[in-house]
Design a protein around this motif. Structure first.
Motif, PDB file in Angstrom:
ATOM      1  N   ALA A  56       0.913  -1.323   0.126  1.00 51.72           N
ATOM      2  CA  ALA A  56      -0.043   0.000   0.134  1.00 51.72           C
ATOM      3  C   ALA A  56       0.914   1.167   0.164  1.00 51.72           C
ATOM      4  CB  ALA A  56      -1.050   0.049   1.162  1.00 51.72           C
ATOM      5  N   ALA A  88      -4.681   0.657  -3.035  1.00 53.81           N
ATOM      6  CA  ALA A  88      -5.697  -0.397  -2.921  1.00 53.81           C
ATOM      7  C   ALA A  88      -5.184  -1.710  -3.483  1.00 53.81           C
ATOM      8  CB  ALA A  88      -7.009   0.095  -3.597  1.00 53.81           C
ATOM      9  N   GLY A 119      -9.210  -2.105  -6.840  1.00 51.37           N
ATOM     10  CA  GLY A 119      -8.537  -1.093  -7.133  1.00 51.37           C
ATOM     11  C   GLY A 119      -9.022  -0.124  -8.248  1.00 51.37           C
ATOM     12  N   VAL A 122     -11.734   2.105  -6.414  1.00 48.95           N
ATOM     13  CA  VAL A 122     -10.994   3.239  -5.869  1.00 48.95           C
ATOM     14  C   VAL A 122     -10.648   4.392  -6.558  1.00 48.95           C
ATOM     15  CG1 VAL A 122      -9.069   3.632  -4.362  1.00 48.95           C
ATOM     16  CG2 VAL A 122     -10.282   1.912  -3.740  1.00 48.95           C
TER      17      VAL A 122
END
Length: 190
Positions: A56, A88, A119, A122
C-alpha cells in the motif's frame, strides 16, 4: 526475524525503483502507458511478497514520485487518483491472499481479480471526488473506458505475469506459498 526487518524495506525499494523505470518501456506515451499499466505489476508483487503495509505504501508513493520526477502521470488528477488505486492494489491482493485458506494458483487468481476490481473502484471514486460527477466531470462511460476497456492489454499481462512470477518464486523457495505443496488437491477442489 531480524532479516525480515531489513529485507522487506529493501525489496520494497526495489519494487518502487522498478515501478519508476518500467513506464519508460512505454516510451512516455500516455495512451500506451494507460493500456499496459506498467506501475501496477511491481505494486501487486510488492504487496504479495513484502506485505500489505509495504504494498500500500509503495503503491501510494510511486505515481506521486514519478509525477514529481518525470512529469508523468500528470499530478492532477491522474497521479493522485493512481496513488489511491495502487495503494488499494497493494493492500487488497496481499490481505486476501494471506487470509486465503489455500495459497494456490486458483486462489492467487481470485485475489488478483478482486484486487483489480477493488483498485479500479477506488480509482473511479477518487476521480469522481477530484473531477466531480456529471456532464462536465467524471461519468460512468469515462470510468468504464479508463478502468476496463483501455486497460485490457495491461490486465492480460497482469493475469499472466504475476501468477507466473509467484509460482517461480514458490518453486525456488524464495517466497513459499503456505499449504501449496501438500494441499494442492484441496485447492483443486475449491
Amino acid at each position: 526475524m531480524k532479516n525480515q526487518k531489513i529485507i522487506r524495506p529493501i525489496i520494497s525499494a526495489m519494487f518502487l525503483a522498478l515501478g519508476l523505470v518500467l513506464p519508460f518501456l512505454t516510451g512516455q506515451i500516455q495512451h500506451i502507458g494507460n493500456m499496459l499499466l506498467p506501475m501496477h505489476i511491481p505494486v501487486m508483487l510488492c504487496g504479495l511478497i513484502c506485505g500489505w503495509q509495504y504494498g500500500a505504501a509503495i503503491g501510494f508513493i510511486m505515481p506521486i514520485m514519478r509525477s514529481m520526477l518525470f512529469g508523468m502521470p500528470h499530478m492532477y488528477p491522474n497521479a493522485i487518483a493512481m496513488a489511491f488505486e495502487l495503494a488499494a492494489y497493494g493492500f487488497i491482493i496481499e490481505f486476501l491472499f494471506s487470509h486465503a485458506r489455500w495459497q494456490c494458483i486458483k486462489s492467487l487468481y481470485r485475489c488478483l481479480i478482486a484486487a483489480m476490481l477493488g483498485g479500479r473502484a477506488v480509482w473511479g471514486i477518487t476521480q469522481c471526488i477530484l473531477l466531480g460527477i456529471g456532464a462536465d466531470g467524471f461519468g460512468f462511460q469515462a470510468f468504464l473506458a479508463g478502468a476496463f476497456l483501455n486497460a485490457i492489454p495491461g490486465i492480460i499481462i497482469q493475469l499472466v505475469l504475476i501468477p507466473a512470477i509467484m509460482l517461480a518464486l514458490d518453486k525456488t523457495h524464495l517466497v513459499p506459498m503456505k499449504n501449496l505443496r501438500h494441499k494442492t488437491e484441496k485447492c483443486e477442489s475449491i
